[in-house]
Design an enzyme around this catalytic site. Sequence first.
Site, short mmCIF file in Angstrom:
data_model
loop_
_atom_site.label_atom_id
_atom_site.label_comp_id
_atom_site.label_asym_id
_atom_site.label_seq_id
_atom_site.Cartn_x
_atom_site.Cartn_y
_atom_site.Cartn_z
N HIS A 1 0.83 -1.20 0.00
CA HIS A 1 0.00 0.00 0.00
C HIS A 1 0.87 1.25 0.00
O HIS A 1 1.92 1.29 0.64
CB HIS A 1 -0.87 0.04 1.27
CG HIS A 1 -1.92 -1.00 1.30
ND1 HIS A 1 -3.10 -0.88 0.61
CD2 HIS A 1 -1.97 -2.19 1.92
CE1 HIS A 1 -3.83 -1.95 0.82
NE2 HIS A 1 -3.18 -2.76 1.62
N THR B 1 14.53 -7.33 1.74
CA THR B 1 14.06 -6.01 1.34
C THR B 1 14.78 -5.47 0.12
O THR B 1 14.35 -4.48 -0.47
CB THR B 1 14.23 -5.00 2.48
OG1 THR B 1 15.62 -4.92 2.81
CG2 THR B 1 13.43 -5.41 3.71
N LYS B 2 15.91 -6.09 -0.26
CA LYS B 2 16.74 -5.63 -1.38
C LYS B 2 17.14 -6.82 -2.24
O LYS B 2 17.10 -7.97 -1.79
CB LYS B 2 18.01 -4.95 -0.85
CG LYS B 2 17.74 -3.69 -0.06
CD LYS B 2 19.02 -3.08 0.44
CE LYS B 2 18.70 -1.85 1.28
NZ LYS B 2 19.87 -1.32 1.93
#
Length: 182
Positions: A107, A161-162
């Site tokens: 979101h 996250t990467k």
Amino acid sequence: MSLKSIIKSTLLKLRLRGVNCRNIDAWTYIGKYTILKTADSRSSINFNQRIDLHNYVSLVAEDGGQINFGKRVSIGDYSTLRASRAQITIGDNTMLAQGVKLISTNHAYKDKNKLIHEQDIDTEKIGITIGSDCWLGAGCVVLPGVTIANGVVVGANAVVTKDVPEYAIVVGIPAKVIAYRT
């Protein structure tokens, strides 16, 4: 094709009526209470050869999202793959252990003058790509926009996250490279 294969294929097709799934073969295994959902005609779940979906797996493609499997992919119990307006692609010979979460979008939340649920998706990072010969450990989470290269091992409960380079071994929150496969 053997009688057993024909029966298994027919039963599988009956269980998937109304779901936009492609290329399911006789060696695909779908465990108990597994959910396969395509929310609209633009969304799809694209199987390849010998896919194992263990018990309580949830695959959801919605709003034009796609989930694409390579050959011989295994998804462990209680795992969730959710492709909304983006793709999740998993390469050949890749294993996801129990409770793995792959979420292709997130979101938007930056506009403080709008409620979060009224904001659209965050378009800066979308989709997930996982290479071939990878192993994602139990409970790990892969966030939107991440590419995991070939041969990667992700430790249990890591949050990726990467992007992760080829043959790296990553652990932790957020996931960090601790070694490389030799």
